[in-house]
Design an enzyme around this catalytic site. Structure first.
Site, PDB file in Angstrom:
ATOM      1  NE  ARG A  15       0.155   1.342   3.421  1.00 46.15           N
ATOM      2  CZ  ARG A  15       1.122   2.207   3.653  1.00 46.15           C
ATOM      3  NH1 ARG A  15       2.387   1.797   3.772  1.00 46.15           N
ATOM      4  NH2 ARG A  15       0.900   3.490   3.771  1.00 46.15           N
ATOM      5  CB  ALA A  71       0.331   7.082  -3.538  1.00 42.71           C
ATOM      6  CG  ASP A 120      -3.127   8.149  -1.347  1.00 45.62           C
ATOM      7  OD1 ASP A 120      -2.971   8.570  -0.183  1.00 45.62           O
ATOM      8  OD2 ASP A 120      -2.838   6.986  -1.692  1.00 45.62           O
ATOM      9  CE  LYS A 178      -5.061   5.639   4.629  1.00 45.45           C
ATOM     10  NZ  LYS A 178      -6.012   4.842   3.837  1.00 45.45           N
TER      11      LYS A 178
HETATM   12  O1  MRU Z   1      -4.548   3.109   2.222  1.00 48.80           O
HETATM   13  P1  MRU Z   1      -3.064   3.328   2.123  1.00 48.80           P
HETATM   14  O2  MRU Z   1      -2.297   2.716   3.251  1.00 48.80           O
HETATM   15  O3  MRU Z   1      -2.536   2.919   0.764  1.00 48.80           O
HETATM   16  O4  MRU Z   1      -2.912   4.906   2.246  1.00 48.80           O
HETATM   17  C1  MRU Z   1      -1.628   5.465   2.187  1.00 48.80           C
HETATM   18  C2  MRU Z   1      -1.598   6.942   2.362  1.00 48.80           C
HETATM   19  O5  MRU Z   1      -2.607   7.586   2.520  1.00 48.80           O
HETATM   20  C3  MRU Z   1      -0.255   7.608   2.238  1.00 48.80           C
HETATM   21  O6  MRU Z   1      -0.170   8.738   3.058  1.00 48.80           O
HETATM   22  C4  MRU Z   1      -0.038   8.046   0.773  1.00 48.80           C
HETATM   23  O7  MRU Z   1      -0.282   6.982  -0.087  1.00 48.80           O
HETATM   24  C5  MRU Z   1       1.325   8.568   0.543  1.00 48.80           C
HETATM   25  S1  MRU Z   1       2.526   7.302   0.613  1.00 48.80           S
HETATM   26  C6  MRU Z   1       4.045   7.914   0.213  1.00 48.80           C
END
Ligand code: MRU
Length: 344
Positions: A45, A47, A235, A246
């Site tokens: 997981r 982005a 994201d 998030k």
């Molecule tokens: O649901 P997830 O764990 O994939 O969410 C991740 C996030 O919200 C991160 O803050 C975002 O992807 C940035 S990662 C460098």
């Protein structure tokens, strides 16, 4: 450096993040459909890593593509559809798919073997670039932090969300190296607990001082003057700077504004989506009800209760002090500054 993904003997191996922090285990996946499932189930997981994983998964899928060009095209389209439907919010997924498509489209008359080789090369190149981008972003971001910074972050935007260094945590890592971090406040990040399970695990390995808080404690520690700056990942960033990250990030931005605390987003330019004008158009993933109803497989509420579980929220750009990217720290007005670094 924590390794999140690699290729091994006709398989894609991923660090299964659902097992952390208790167990650190790699799962080697030899069928591309297992890679799609790993993305959907959050084994991988974050982005940038979602994008890289899709690139590896596409290369893996094409290891078994038909030799006949017409059948190959049909198979390719099915593979691309599967990855594109895995998770909707992180634009890095679609960015990485586009890079793989460019390789496919460049060589329609290539032999299947040439194509396979070039797709693997591209996936590995995307991963290598990700590390370099994060290191550069880290250097850029150090300068926005004060000395002895007490930084608050949410979710996991670290090595585990990328190919190894991190975006928001990359900035924190780089600042820690030059002794600018006093401590990091980590929001646990309900409901999936990426903060308490992943960010804490990651920062402790680097011996960066951390304190874990529940999400609802952020307001109070800001009120007590214990937070100097907030740094979060992203994201998807719309052309006007509105940022999806998030769930809970928006609340932190509102709180930071109220307490006059700078609020930064750290993200590579591959997270910027110039095709989307504002945050209202960003698709927000809704996830399963049991993520909220259960913790560690145990119900913490009435099992059949109705639940609303959006995985992300949108922070309006006016609450964002700056966006730390590999091309520098982007400042408002975002519409103009993003066009300058990214083009239209
Ligand atoms: O649901 P997830 O764990 O994939 O969410 C991740 C996030 O919200 C991160 O803050 C975002 O992807 C940035 S990662 C460098």
């Amino acid at each position: 450096m924590i390794r999140t993904i690699y290729r091994k003997n006709g398989a894609v191996c991923v660090l299964n993040q659902n097992l952390l922090p208790h167990r650190s285990e790699y799962e080697c996946l030899s069928d591309y459909r297992e890679v799609v499932t790993a993305i959907k189930e959050l084994k991988v997981r974050g982005a940038p890593l979602i994008g890289v994983t899709a690139a590896y998964g596409i290369a893996l899928a094409m290891d078994s593509c038909p030799d006949d060009p017409d059948q190959r095209l049909l198979y390719w389209e099915e593979v691309i559809r599967s990855f594109a439907n895995s998770r909707p919010t992180a634009v890095n997924l679609f960015w990485a798919i586009d890079r793989m498509k460019q390789v496919f489209e460049l060589g329609p008359d290539n032999s299947a073997d040439q194509l396979r080789k070039r797709l693997w090369q591209e996936a590995e190149q995307i991963c290598a670039e990700d590390i370099q981008t994060n290191l550069t972003m880290g250097e850029q971001g150090v300068h926005v932090l004060p000395d002895s910074a007490r930084v608050l972050t949410i979710c996991n935007a670290g090595a585990l969300a990328t190919c190894g260094y991190g975006t928001a945590l990359g900035v924190i890592r780089s600042a820690h190296r030059v002794k600018r971090i006093e401590k990091v406040w980590v929001c646990e990040t309900r409901p999936v607990l990426q903060g308490s399970r992943l960010t804490i695990w990651e920062l402790q390995q680097d011996e960066i001082p951390v304190s874990l808080i529940t999400d609802s404690m952020a307001a109070s520690i800001m009120q007590q003057g214990k937070v100097d700056v907030v740094v979060a990942g992203a994201d998807r960033i719309a052309a006007n700077g509105d940022t999806a990250n998030k769930i809970g990030t928006y609340a932190l931005a509102v709180l930071a504004a109220y307490h006059n605390i700078p609020f930064y987003i750290a993200a590579p330019l591959s997270t910027v989506d110039m095709n989307i004008k504002s945050g209202q158009q960003i698709p927000i993933e809704e996830r399963g009800r049991d993520e909220v109803r259960q913790i560690g497989g145990i119900y913490i509420t009435v099992p059949e209760v109705e639940v609303y579980n959006p995985a992300f929220d949108v922070t309006p750009s006016k609450l964002i002090t700056g966006i730390i990217t590999e091309a520098g720290v982007i400042k408002p007005p975002y519409i103009d500054s993003l066009i300058k670094v990214k083009g239209k």
